[in-house]
Design a protein around this motif. Structure first.
Motif, PDB file in Angstrom:
ATOM      1  N   GLN A 223       0.827  -1.205   0.000  1.00 48.74           N
ATOM      2  CA  GLN A 223       0.000   0.000   0.000  1.00 48.74           C
ATOM      3  C   GLN A 223       0.861   1.254   0.000  1.00 48.74           C
ATOM      4  N   ARG A 224       1.929   1.253   0.784  1.00 47.03           N
ATOM      5  CA  ARG A 224       2.844   2.404   0.789  1.00 47.03           C
ATOM      6  C   ARG A 224       3.523   2.547  -0.568  1.00 47.03           C
ATOM      7  N   LEU A 225       3.922   1.414  -1.137  1.00 45.34           N
ATOM      8  CA  LEU A 225       4.586   1.444  -2.444  1.00 45.34           C
ATOM      9  C   LEU A 225       3.654   1.998  -3.515  1.00 45.34           C
ATOM     10  N   CYS A 226       2.411   1.551  -3.508  1.00 47.86           N
ATOM     11  CA  CYS A 226       1.451   2.005  -4.523  1.00 47.86           C
ATOM     12  C   CYS A 226       1.112   3.482  -4.349  1.00 47.86           C
ATOM     13  N   ASP A 227       1.093   3.957  -3.134  1.00 48.54           N
ATOM     14  CA  ASP A 227       0.841   5.385  -2.912  1.00 48.54           C
ATOM     15  C   ASP A 227       1.917   6.233  -3.576  1.00 48.54           C
ATOM     16  N   ASN A 228       3.143   5.750  -3.568  1.00 48.81           N
ATOM     17  CA  ASN A 228       4.247   6.503  -4.172  1.00 48.81           C
ATOM     18  C   ASN A 228       4.198   6.484  -5.694  1.00 48.81           C
ATOM     19  N   PHE A 229       3.590   5.437  -6.272  1.00 49.64           N
ATOM     20  CA  PHE A 229       3.569   5.298  -7.724  1.00 49.64           C
ATOM     21  C   PHE A 229       2.188   5.526  -8.324  1.00 49.64           C
ATOM     22  N   MET A 230       1.265   6.086  -7.561  1.00 51.63           N
ATOM     23  CA  MET A 230      -0.101   6.335  -8.044  1.00 51.63           C
ATOM     24  C   MET A 230      -0.689   5.058  -8.633  1.00 51.63           C
ATOM     25  N   ALA A 231      -0.632   3.989  -7.848  1.00 54.05           N
ATOM     26  CA  ALA A 231      -1.125   2.681  -8.282  1.00 54.05           C
ATOM     27  C   ALA A 231      -2.116   2.146  -7.249  1.00 54.05           C
ATOM     28  N   ILE A 232      -2.869   1.126  -7.666  1.00 55.99           N
ATOM     29  CA  ILE A 232      -3.913   0.562  -6.818  1.00 55.99           C
ATOM     30  C   ILE A 232      -3.671  -0.942  -6.704  1.00 55.99           C
TER      31      ILE A 232
END
Length: 355
Positions: free
Chosen positions: A174-183
């Protein structure tokens, strides 16, 4: 009489005003009708992008979207299936959709920081829109992807993954996806953990290794002669300090190691001596266990004859035909149990589970 006259004047005025408004709107409509239809250019010819309705005759053919356009559009609308290399019995697969394509190498590099401390192996895949397939990716991958999948291996020889392992992965993703605008599409973890525990029990029941020792009778084995016999039989000394007998795909079939607590090293084999060696067969990791066992026993006897040694078990008892027959039956039994559970011995799944 004055009020009646005033009322008449008002009625006439309203009637005249309505007539004026009606005339005004009619003029505006006439002006719109006179404007050229949309899609025509300044010369009055219809634009090539516009198709006029035709009654009878042959209608012009409308341009169709290319196969590439269809694949690109559908790939962004529909989540692809999990990669073929991801087995839901043994992996917790999470698909990630990026709003804009992300560079795989950058994502994997960032993941090593966010997911540090995960005990079980992780594998990464990127979905190629152009080839309609999943590619294995790592920190060195330069391609960009709309869809990425990460698979957490739930079972290996250390046991099954715990709730803490899966929870840590979910939070890190979730933290990783927040940084890359991913879901991330996180599947339910309860069923996965329950299935992993069941698979781990199965693996524990069939996880056997068969060891055979070749020990010196009168004099210690010379390392140079031991190396010569091993390489002549097709074994190769690898970085783990053991000689490996491998198949045509490079998969280890059995291993020759030092019976003494000293690893074999290429530079030291010339001066090394040892009182014995051990040959080990990892039953779940070979496709045809009985055939590999027979090859291992044949090589053990070659070593014994060439080095003046004896083939014995862990209790230093000689191997007889009865013991060899019992081992063959055990190999058939355990590998048969694996097949019944849908795990082919020596397959890529088996190699991952028993690592």
């Amino acid at each position: 009489m004055g009020l009646i006259g005033a009322g008449g004047v008002v009625v006439v005025g309203i009637f005249a005003f309505n007539k004026w408004q009606e005339r005004k709107h009619r003029k505006q409509m006439d002006a719109l009708v006179s404007v050229e239809p949309l899609g025509n250019d300044s010369s009055g010819r219809a634009s090539s992008d516009r198709l006029e309705p035709v009654i009878g005759g042959d209608a012009p053919v409308r341009a169709q979207p290319s196969a590439q356009d269809v694949r690109d559009a559908s790939a962004r609308r529909v989540s692809p299936m999990l990669p073929p290399d991801v087995d839901e019995r043994a992996d917790w697969g999470v698909r990630i959709e990026a709003i804009k394509p992300v560079v795989a190498g950058r994502l994997c590099q960032a993941a090593t920081e966010q997911l540090d401390g995960i005990a079980k192996p992780l594998r990464w895949f990127g979905f190629s829109d152009s080839d309609n397939r999943w590619d294995a990716i790592d920190v060195h991958s330069a391609a960009s992807y709309h869809w990425v999948c990460v698979a957490l291996q739930l079972v290996d020889r250390r046991g099954a993954a715990t709730d803490a392992d899966v929870t840590r992965l979910a939070a890190g993703l979730q933290r990783l996806c927040d940084n890359f605008m991913a879901i991330p599409s996180l599947p339910a973890k309860g069923d996965a953990l329950e299935q992993a525990a069941e698979l781990d029990r199965l693996c524990a029941g069939v996880d056997i290794q068969i060891g055979v020792n070749v020990v010196a009778r009168d004099h210690a084995f010379a390392g140079s002669k031991l190396r010569g016999l091993s390489e002549a039989a097709g074994l190769e000394l690898l970085g783990d300090g053991c000689f490996h007998a491998r198949n045509e795909l490079g998969v280890t079939q059995f291993v020759l190691s030092n019976l003494e607590p000293v690893l074999f090293e290429a530079d030291a084999m010339r001066t090394l001596t040892t009182q014995g060696v051990t040959l080990t067969l990892d039953v779940p990791r070979v496709a045809d266990g009985v055939r590999v066992f027979e090859r291992m026993m044949s090589f053990a006897q070659q070593l014994a004859d060439g080095l003046n040694g004896a083939v014995v078990d862990d209790n230093r008892a000689p191997f007889g035909d009865k013991a060899v027959g019992l081992i063959r039956a055990q190999i058939d039994q355990y590998q048969g149990q694996m097949v019944e559970q849908g795990i082919a011995p020596g397959s890529s799944l088996a190699l991952r589970l028993f690592s």
